[in-house]
Write a protein that holds these residues in place. Structure first.
Motif, PDB file in Angstrom:
ATOM      1  N   PRO A 381      40.615  47.848  70.362  1.00  0.00           N
ATOM      2  CA  PRO A 381      41.871  47.127  70.085  1.00  0.00           C
ATOM      3  C   PRO A 381      41.572  45.641  69.933  1.00  0.00           C
ATOM      4  O   PRO A 381      40.515  45.146  70.363  1.00  0.00           O
ATOM      5  CB  PRO A 381      42.721  47.407  71.328  1.00  0.00           C
ATOM      6  CG  PRO A 381      41.724  47.673  72.415  1.00  0.00           C
ATOM      7  CD  PRO A 381      40.551  48.349  71.750  1.00  0.00           C
ATOM      8  N   GLN A 383      43.576  41.448  68.853  1.00  0.00           N
ATOM      9  CA  GLN A 383      44.791  40.629  68.862  1.00  0.00           C
ATOM     10  C   GLN A 383      45.465  40.575  67.500  1.00  0.00           C
ATOM     11  O   GLN A 383      46.555  40.028  67.377  1.00  0.00           O
ATOM     12  CB  GLN A 383      44.478  39.208  69.341  1.00  0.00           C
ATOM     13  CG  GLN A 383      44.728  38.997  70.830  1.00  0.00           C
ATOM     14  CD  GLN A 383      43.815  39.832  71.709  1.00  0.00           C
ATOM     15  OE1 GLN A 383      42.624  39.925  71.454  1.00  0.00           O
ATOM     16  NE2 GLN A 383      44.360  40.446  72.738  1.00  0.00           N
ATOM     17  N   PRO A 391      48.921  41.801  75.128  1.00  0.00           N
ATOM     18  CA  PRO A 391      47.819  42.771  75.233  1.00  0.00           C
ATOM     19  C   PRO A 391      47.246  43.144  73.869  1.00  0.00           C
ATOM     20  O   PRO A 391      47.949  43.156  72.857  1.00  0.00           O
ATOM     21  CB  PRO A 391      48.490  43.988  75.883  1.00  0.00           C
ATOM     22  CG  PRO A 391      49.735  43.461  76.521  1.00  0.00           C
ATOM     23  CD  PRO A 391      50.186  42.326  75.684  1.00  0.00           C
ATOM     24  N   ARG A 393      45.921  45.505  70.909  1.00  0.00           N
ATOM     25  CA  ARG A 393      46.460  46.758  70.351  1.00  0.00           C
ATOM     26  C   ARG A 393      45.533  47.260  69.237  1.00  0.00           C
ATOM     27  O   ARG A 393      44.673  46.531  68.747  1.00  0.00           O
ATOM     28  CB  ARG A 393      47.856  46.534  69.763  1.00  0.00           C
ATOM     29  CG  ARG A 393      48.858  45.817  70.651  1.00  0.00           C
ATOM     30  CD  ARG A 393      49.274  46.637  71.854  1.00  0.00           C
ATOM     31  NE  ARG A 393      50.184  45.895  72.716  1.00  0.00           N
ATOM     32  CZ  ARG A 393      51.519  45.963  72.644  1.00  0.00           C
ATOM     33  NH1 ARG A 393      52.102  46.708  71.728  1.00  0.00           N
ATOM     34  NH2 ARG A 393      52.258  45.262  73.487  1.00  0.00           N
ATOM     35  N   ASP A 394      45.772  48.482  68.826  1.00  0.00           N
ATOM     36  CA  ASP A 394      45.101  49.032  67.644  1.00  0.00           C
ATOM     37  C   ASP A 394      45.968  48.723  66.422  1.00  0.00           C
ATOM     38  O   ASP A 394      46.747  49.570  65.959  1.00  0.00           O
ATOM     39  CB  ASP A 394      44.888  50.539  67.796  1.00  0.00           C
ATOM     40  CG  ASP A 394      43.829  50.873  68.830  1.00  0.00           C
ATOM     41  OD1 ASP A 394      42.705  50.359  68.687  1.00  0.00           O
ATOM     42  OD2 ASP A 394      44.117  51.621  69.780  1.00  0.00           O
ATOM     43  N   PHE A 395      45.831  47.519  65.922  1.00  0.00           N
ATOM     44  CA  PHE A 395      46.660  47.093  64.802  1.00  0.00           C
ATOM     45  C   PHE A 395      46.206  47.766  63.512  1.00  0.00           C
ATOM     46  O   PHE A 395      45.005  47.796  63.198  1.00  0.00           O
ATOM     47  CB  PHE A 395      46.611  45.572  64.649  1.00  0.00           C
ATOM     48  CG  PHE A 395      47.413  44.837  65.682  1.00  0.00           C
ATOM     49  CD1 PHE A 395      48.787  44.706  65.558  1.00  0.00           C
ATOM     50  CD2 PHE A 395      46.792  44.292  66.794  1.00  0.00           C
ATOM     51  CE1 PHE A 395      49.538  44.047  66.512  1.00  0.00           C
ATOM     52  CE2 PHE A 395      47.531  43.627  67.760  1.00  0.00           C
ATOM     53  CZ  PHE A 395      48.902  43.499  67.627  1.00  0.00           C
ATOM     54  N   GLN A 450      53.018  48.845  62.595  1.00  0.00           N
ATOM     55  CA  GLN A 450      52.268  47.664  62.995  1.00  0.00           C
ATOM     56  C   GLN A 450      50.991  48.010  63.744  1.00  0.00           C
ATOM     57  O   GLN A 450      49.915  47.473  63.468  1.00  0.00           O
ATOM     58  CB  GLN A 450      53.152  46.766  63.856  1.00  0.00           C
ATOM     59  CG  GLN A 450      52.505  45.468  64.277  1.00  0.00           C
ATOM     60  CD  GLN A 450      53.424  44.633  65.140  1.00  0.00           C
ATOM     61  OE1 GLN A 450      53.846  45.081  66.209  1.00  0.00           O
ATOM     62  NE2 GLN A 450      53.750  43.431  64.693  1.00  0.00           N
ATOM     63  N   HIS A 451      51.082  48.892  64.718  1.00  0.00           N
ATOM     64  CA  HIS A 451      49.904  49.328  65.458  1.00  0.00           C
ATOM     65  C   HIS A 451      50.074  50.790  65.830  1.00  0.00           C
ATOM     66  O   HIS A 451      51.185  51.330  65.837  1.00  0.00           O
ATOM     67  CB  HIS A 451      49.649  48.456  66.693  1.00  0.00           C
ATOM     68  CG  HIS A 451      50.798  48.353  67.651  1.00  0.00           C
ATOM     69  ND1 HIS A 451      51.027  49.271  68.656  1.00  0.00           N
ATOM     70  CD2 HIS A 451      51.795  47.440  67.760  1.00  0.00           C
ATOM     71  CE1 HIS A 451      52.104  48.915  69.345  1.00  0.00           C
ATOM     72  NE2 HIS A 451      52.594  47.814  68.822  1.00  0.00           N
ATOM     73  N   SER A 454      53.173  52.799  67.466  1.00  0.00           N
ATOM     74  CA  SER A 454      54.339  51.921  67.395  1.00  0.00           C
ATOM     75  C   SER A 454      55.349  52.446  66.383  1.00  0.00           C
ATOM     76  O   SER A 454      55.023  53.252  65.511  1.00  0.00           O
ATOM     77  CB  SER A 454      53.883  50.518  66.997  1.00  0.00           C
ATOM     78  OG  SER A 454      54.968  49.685  66.656  1.00  0.00           O
ATOM     79  N   ASP A 502      59.380  44.281  70.077  1.00  0.00           N
ATOM     80  CA  ASP A 502      58.408  44.651  71.096  1.00  0.00           C
ATOM     81  C   ASP A 502      58.240  43.454  72.006  1.00  0.00           C
ATOM     82  O   ASP A 502      57.460  42.554  71.727  1.00  0.00           O
ATOM     83  CB  ASP A 502      57.085  45.040  70.430  1.00  0.00           C
ATOM     84  CG  ASP A 502      56.122  45.692  71.408  1.00  0.00           C
ATOM     85  OD1 ASP A 502      56.322  45.531  72.623  1.00  0.00           O
ATOM     86  OD2 ASP A 502      55.169  46.360  70.959  1.00  0.00           O
ATOM     87  N   LEU A 505      54.793  42.028  72.980  1.00  0.00           N
ATOM     88  CA  LEU A 505      53.760  42.042  71.949  1.00  0.00           C
ATOM     89  C   LEU A 505      52.912  40.788  71.988  1.00  0.00           C
ATOM     90  O   LEU A 505      51.684  40.842  72.050  1.00  0.00           O
ATOM     91  CB  LEU A 505      54.375  42.202  70.556  1.00  0.00           C
ATOM     92  CG  LEU A 505      53.360  42.185  69.408  1.00  0.00           C
ATOM     93  CD1 LEU A 505      52.502  43.432  69.445  1.00  0.00           C
ATOM     94  CD2 LEU A 505      54.049  42.033  68.063  1.00  0.00           C
ATOM     95  N   ASP A 506      53.553  39.612  71.954  1.00  0.00           N
ATOM     96  CA  ASP A 506      52.769  38.383  71.855  1.00  0.00           C
ATOM     97  C   ASP A 506      52.886  37.488  73.074  1.00  0.00           C
ATOM     98  O   ASP A 506      52.354  36.383  73.084  1.00  0.00           O
ATOM     99  CB  ASP A 506      53.135  37.609  70.586  1.00  0.00           C
ATOM    100  CG  ASP A 506      54.616  37.289  70.484  1.00  0.00           C
ATOM    101  OD1 ASP A 506      55.323  37.398  71.507  1.00  0.00           O
ATOM    102  OD2 ASP A 506      55.061  36.928  69.389  1.00  0.00           O
TER     103      ASP A 506
END
Length: 601
Positions: A381, A383, A391, A393-395, A450-451, A454, A502, A505-506
């Protein structure tokens, strides 16, 4: 003043922002990322400003760049007459010069000057001394020399002057920076400097090959891209400013005076299309130098000379633009893992090769090391493209760009007959593709997400057809585009993603403005889908957001009807150039992957 009330001048090593009222409120010397001379962040006079303006009421203001140049002219109409202010930074000698010439157009106009010099981001009040027709200002390592025939006087740690300009008069002011331990350098002759600057930019602009419907917008955007190039190295900074907010009064205020790797192929593509191959080669060579080293330490951004250490600090003494705090210098996102940059570096290598820029053995050695690292790292994962501070993620976009890395490697091996594990790279390319199609696409939503796992949308997904992952006409792409238009559009412009969808998310409070480069990407995809009229309409609305001298920031506040974000933004102007060229061609004729760029998937 509004952000759009400013214009850019520069000398290819530093830059300044000039306000509609004749003020310079932001100037970093001697280089984009070093000590600030004026750090008012557009309006707080306590921390630096240089104002030249009529003393009486101004009834009208007009301004423009001289055609094909970065020489700014601002005309002020007053009851007493009209005066013109000419601002520019001449081609760099050893040290930077900033020249301001007040020209009388008609009548007899009283003028005033107020110069507030503050070094080191507004903290250092210099020691100012007078020498005949010059002033010197020194604090720590920095020194300025200001030369003018106008008598000046000190007043409360500022320098002020009052004078009159009649029709035909020309009153110059020349500011030169130098290291404080060195003797003051000679200042340029203002008239000759104006001729030299006009000739430099006119000659450069004349090289453009663009012949489409928007020559002024494209020409200005190309000049912005050139002005944001650090000439000694070829690196292109994202913007000359820091901490101009993505939302007025918000906390998303970042330092953009650095070179982002993800801009590489976009910038190369824009420059090569417009006929600026030398600039493209210089940017490619900067990229090779900057990213050399351990592939696990690849950063998403570097300083304009390739600097790696970009620690982020907050400057509590600066209030920020319209109270948008904190003000930051440095960028902690440089320490993030963002896997998409591996794809962007490989894509830029492939693009350079595909347009005839001679391949580099050192470049292929570097690419091989990056690919070796990515063989296992692509599963991690990260940023993501938007540099989230929540956190990892697997974007989906990050995984797609990992696919791009191996796709471009296969192409380079096959085209140049280079030595490399092409069969293994093909298997990895297919493995990543299968993972994305299985986990990055939500059949219930009818959209890529997105990821992985999601339900959120993301405008970066518009890049899937533009890098050749799927054709633009694939039903999954068409339905994704429609979902993004439906869910992320605000008054015709796109958000990057929903900051409310989310919450963690950031790691930042929700709320930001429409993101202009993503809206250009939407136009690009619509061209490839076959909806060219709609794409053209979007493009013209975007161009319509430009200020009166053709500049754009990163984002647009659809409620306040104002530009926001760092300004002017290279990424936005690069996107404008690329979309303008795409609209001038038939769909599919200019490819990056299956669509708008050079690599054919």
């Amino acid at each position: 003043m509004r952000i759009e009330d400013y214009a850019l001048i520069g000398d290819l090593q530093t830059a300044a922002l000039v306000g509609r009222d004749g003020s310079i409120d932001w100037l970093c010397l001697p280089r984009f990322d070093s000590t600030a001379c004026f750090a008012s962040l557009l309006g707080d006079e306590r921390h630096g400003r240089w104002l030249l303006t009529p003393a009486g009421e101004v009834t009208a203001t007009r301004r423009r760049y001289r055609p094909g140049t970065l020489v700014l002219e601002t005309e002020f109409d007053t009851a007493e007459g009209t005066v013109r202010l000419v601002d520019f930074m001449p081609p760099r000698g050893r040290y930077p010069d900033l020249v301001r010439i007040v020209e009388g157009v008609s009548g007899q106009v009283p003028m005033r000057m107020k110069l507030v010099i503050r070094f080191d981001y507004g903290t250092a009040i210099p020691w100012v001394r007078r020498h005949s027709h010059a002033l010197s200002a020194i604090a720590g390592p920095d020194a300025l020399v200001i030369k003018t025939p106008v008598p000046t006087r000190g007043e409360k740690f500022t320098t002020v002057a009052a004078f009159e300009v009649g029709a035909g008069d020309r009153v110059p002011f020349v500011m030169t920076w130098h290291p404080s331990q060195d003797a003051a350098p000679p200042s340029p002759d203002p008239s000759q400097a104006l001729r030299d600057t006009t000739d430099f930019w006119s000659d450069w602009s004349a090289r453009s090959t663009y012949k489409g419907d928007w020559p002024e917008a494209v020409g200005t955007s190309l000049m912005v891209l050139k002005a944001l190039t650090y000439a000694p190295t070829g690196g292109i900074v994202a913007a000359p400013t820091t901490s101009l907010p993505e939302q007025l009064g918000g906390v998303r205020n970042w330092d953009y005076r650095y070179c982002w790797l993800r801009d590489a192929t976009f910038s190369l593509y824009a420059m090569v299309q417009a006929g600026y191959k030398d600039e493209a080669i210089a940017w490619r060579d900067w990229l090779l130098r900057a990213v050399a080293g351990d592939p696990s330490q690849l950063q998403i951004m570097y300083g304009p000379a390739g600097e790696r250490w970009l620690p982020e600090l907050e400057l509590p003494w600066l209030p920020g633009y319209e109270g948008s705090a904190p003000v930051r210098i440095g960028n902690a996102a440089s320490e993030q893992r963002q896997l998409d940059v591996y794809g962007e570096v490989l894509d830029s290598f492939w693009f350079s090769r595909s347009v005839g820029i001679a391949p580099s053995e050192a470049g292929w050695e570097l690419a091989s090391k990056l690919l070796e690292y990515l063989e296992s790292a692509w599963r991690r994962p990260d940023q993501g493209i938007w540099e989230i501070r929540g956190p990892a993620r697997d974007f989906t976009y990050s995984k797609v760009m990992c696919w791009v890395a191996f796709d471009r490697a296969v192409k380079m091996i096959e085209l140049d007959e280079r030595t490399g594990p092409v069969d293994r790279f093909k298997r990895l390319r297919e493995e990543i593709r299968t993972e994305i199609l299985g986990k990055g696409y939500d059949a219930d939503l009818g959209s890529f997400v997105q990821h992985f796992g999601s339900k959120a949308l993301d405008a970066s997904l518009l890049m899937l057809p533009l890098v050749g992952f799927l054709p633009a006409t694939d039903t999954r792409i068409v339905s994704t585009v429609e979902a993004i238009q439906r869910e992320l559009t605000r008054d015709g412009f796109l958000l990057r993603y929903s900051t409310e969808a989310d919450g963690d998310l950031d790691g930042l409070p929700p709320g930001e403005s429409a993101f202009l480069p993503c809206t250009f990407w939407l136009a690009d995809v619509l061209v490839e889908i076959g909806r060219k009229d709609e794409a053209r309409s979007i493009f013209e609305r975007l161009v319509g957001l430009s200020n009166d001298v053709g500049l754009l920031s990163e984002e647009y506040d659809v409620d306040a009807k104002r530009l926001v974000g760092n300004f002017p933004q290279a990424f936005t102007h690069v996107a404008l150039v690329n979309t303008a060229f795409l609209l001038a061609r038939d769909p599919g004729s200019s490819e990056r992957g299956e669509s708008q760029a050079p690599a054919v998937a």
